[in-house]
Design a protein around this motif. Structure first.
Motif, PDB file in Angstrom:
ATOM      1  N   LYS A  11       7.453  -0.283   5.995  1.00 49.00           N
ATOM      2  CA  LYS A  11       6.057   0.145   5.601  1.00 49.00           C
ATOM      3  C   LYS A  11       5.056  -0.757   6.205  1.00 49.00           C
ATOM      4  O   LYS A  11       5.081  -1.952   5.674  1.00 49.00           O
ATOM      5  CB  LYS A  11       5.992   0.724   4.321  1.00 49.00           C
ATOM      6  CG  LYS A  11       5.167   1.927   4.308  1.00 49.00           C
ATOM      7  CD  LYS A  11       5.567   2.631   2.866  1.00 49.00           C
ATOM      8  CE  LYS A  11       3.980   2.471   2.096  1.00 49.00           C
ATOM      9  NZ  LYS A  11       4.189   2.029   0.813  1.00 49.00           N
ATOM     10  N   MET A  12       3.978  -0.350   6.959  1.00 42.69           N
ATOM     11  CA  MET A  12       2.952  -1.262   6.942  1.00 42.69           C
ATOM     12  C   MET A  12       1.802  -1.075   5.801  1.00 42.69           C
ATOM     13  O   MET A  12       1.543  -0.400   5.174  1.00 42.69           O
ATOM     14  CB  MET A  12       1.973  -0.772   8.132  1.00 42.69           C
ATOM     15  CG  MET A  12       0.810  -1.675   8.650  1.00 42.69           C
ATOM     16  SD  MET A  12      -0.124  -1.055  10.029  1.00 42.69           S
ATOM     17  CE  MET A  12      -1.661  -1.201   9.516  1.00 42.69           C
ATOM     18  N   LYS A  13       1.303  -2.651   5.464  1.00 46.56           N
ATOM     19  CA  LYS A  13       0.740  -2.467   4.218  1.00 46.56           C
ATOM     20  C   LYS A  13      -0.877  -1.939   4.518  1.00 46.56           C
ATOM     21  O   LYS A  13      -1.127  -2.042   5.877  1.00 46.56           O
ATOM     22  CB  LYS A  13       0.265  -4.175   4.052  1.00 46.56           C
ATOM     23  CG  LYS A  13       1.674  -4.991   3.595  1.00 46.56           C
ATOM     24  CD  LYS A  13       1.179  -6.416   3.478  1.00 46.56           C
ATOM     25  CE  LYS A  13       2.613  -7.135   3.175  1.00 46.56           C
ATOM     26  NZ  LYS A  13       2.477  -8.571   3.396  1.00 46.56           N
ATOM     27  N   ARG A  14      -1.472  -1.499   3.776  1.00 48.88           N
ATOM     28  CA  ARG A  14      -2.809  -1.066   3.695  1.00 48.88           C
ATOM     29  C   ARG A  14      -3.699  -2.003   4.317  1.00 48.88           C
ATOM     30  O   ARG A  14      -4.128  -3.252   3.767  1.00 48.88           O
ATOM     31  CB  ARG A  14      -3.416  -0.473   2.352  1.00 48.88           C
ATOM     32  CG  ARG A  14      -3.232   0.622   1.958  1.00 48.88           C
ATOM     33  CD  ARG A  14      -3.617   1.183   0.573  1.00 48.88           C
ATOM     34  NE  ARG A  14      -5.062   1.373   0.549  1.00 48.88           N
ATOM     35  CZ  ARG A  14      -5.665   2.480   0.904  1.00 48.88           C
ATOM     36  NH1 ARG A  14      -4.827   3.366   1.167  1.00 48.88           N
ATOM     37  NH2 ARG A  14      -7.089   2.583   0.661  1.00 48.88           N
ATOM     38  N   THR A  15      -4.468  -1.842   5.498  1.00 48.62           N
ATOM     39  CA  THR A  15      -5.095  -2.977   6.127  1.00 48.62           C
ATOM     40  C   THR A  15      -6.460  -2.360   6.271  1.00 48.62           C
ATOM     41  O   THR A  15      -6.952  -1.280   6.769  1.00 48.62           O
ATOM     42  CB  THR A  15      -4.320  -3.179   7.433  1.00 48.62           C
ATOM     43  OG1 THR A  15      -3.087  -3.636   7.204  1.00 48.62           O
ATOM     44  CG2 THR A  15      -5.103  -4.361   8.435  1.00 48.62           C
TER      45      THR A  15
END
Length: 358
Positions: free
Chosen positions: A3-7
């Motif tokens: 999962k990609m971190k909130r960026t």
């Protein structure tokens, strides 16, 4: 598939330069894939690069306050409030000023701070104080996003924090159809008119071949502080009507399709967008072998030509070689397009980015 971190990316605007173009392409591609990405901009402009309707944009207020210090404090306060509200896991400011502001805004907060190197930090930004502060912050970051392996040498002490993520090239450039003309009539370059790009070198090299090839014209696309100086040089060298400084264009693809040879004459770069776009379209390219970027993109004589920095004679020879050799132009143009398609498409780079941020 981690999962990609909130960026959250923080940038001055979405129009004008290379960093802005990269953010528009990259953030749009990620938003299209429903990844948690948003962009905070200081300023919305008329002529922004195209962005996905799915991309969340936070527009900061115009700086207010009765003096510079108050305006700075209010800007940092507003950024901090935005980050508290949006709760990103990672903040990534692009360029020096947002880097300094964001760094101050996140003090004592939990989010990770990634900085980006987009040019030679020894000389960029040109203002000494801003450069010193932003380089200090870069060394203190959780991660440092660089464009090429070569850029590690600028921050030897922090090599373990560096992650390589090149610029993506817009898909429409890669998809553009290009057919090399048998006769060369147009040499062109695209980019800011500043000292770094050394357009004077290109004009002087063009002068050396201008009599031998009377039907070839030079077009310099872009705006910037060297505009008047370049026209002056064109007049001094008697190239009026042969070499033109054209201002900016909204349709780079169409201009590239009309270009027979693209030239990058810079003294230094990060990873040059203009060169990547020309290669993506399939235009035969000549570039100075400047730090950093061109030699990562060009394998000499295979998908482009590399020449020594600041050497107008070598540049003139490379131009002659391409003008005289249609099959070489066809080969390097075709190979250039394949290189960009394989390594620098929005798809490839957004996956790379997601990997870095996961």
């Amino acid at each position: 598939n981690t999962k990609m971190k909130r960026t959250m990316i923080i940038i001055l605007s979405l129009s004008g330069g290379g960093a802005e173009r990269v953010v528009s392409v990259l953030a749009s591609e990620l938003a299209e894939k429903d990844y948690p990405i948003s962009v905070a901009v200081y300023d919305r402009k008329e002529n922004e690069y195209p962005i996905s309707p799915k991309l969340i944009i936070h527009e900061l207020e115009k700086p207010h306050g009765k003096n510079k210090i108050m305006r700075l404090i209010n800007r940092i306060r507003e950024l901090r409030q935005l980050i508290i509200t949006e709760k990103p896991d990672v903040v990534i400011p692009f360029l020096a000023m947002p880097t300094v502001h964001t760094w101050m805004a996140v003090q004592g907060m939990k989010c990770e701070f990634y900085s980006t190197i987009r040019n030679n930090p020894k000389v960029y930004p040109p203002q000494f104080l801003l450069r010193t502060i932003s380089n200090y912050i870069t060394r203190k970051s959780d991660k440092i996003i660089i464009q090429t392996k070569e850029q590690e040498k600028y921050i030897q002490s922090c090599r373990n924090k560096c992650v390589i993520m090149p610029n993506p090239v817009k898909q429409e450039m890669i998809d553009a159809e290009y057919t090399p003309a048998e006769e060369v009539s147009t040499i062109a370059t695209f980019g800011r008119l500043n000292k770094q790009k050394n357009h004077g070198l290109l004009i002087r090299a063009f002068k050396l071949i201008s009599e031998e090839y009377p039907n070839v014209r030079l077009y310099i696309w872009g705006t910037g502080e060297e505009y008047d100086a370049l026209w002056k040089l064109i007049k001094e060298l008697g190239l009026v009507g042969r070499a033109l400084v054209c201002g900016s264009t909204t349709n780079v693809v169409d201009e590239l399709k009309k270009t027979d040879i693209f030239v990058l004459s810079s003294d230094y770069e990060g990873l040059p967008n203009a060169l990547m776009e020309a290669m993506a379209v399939g235009v035969p390219c000549v570039s100075t072998n400047c730090p950093t970027g061109p030699r990562n993109l060009i394998d000499n004589k295979k998908n482009g030509l590399l020449v020594e920095i600041g050497n107008e004679l070598r540049l003139a020879e490379a131009l002659k070689e391409l003008i005289n050799n249609y099959s070489l132009r066809c080969t390097i143009g075709k190979n250039a397009k394949a290189t960009i398609k394989r390594q620098y498409s929005p798809e490839a780079i957004s996956e790379e980015f997601r990997r870095v941020i996961s």
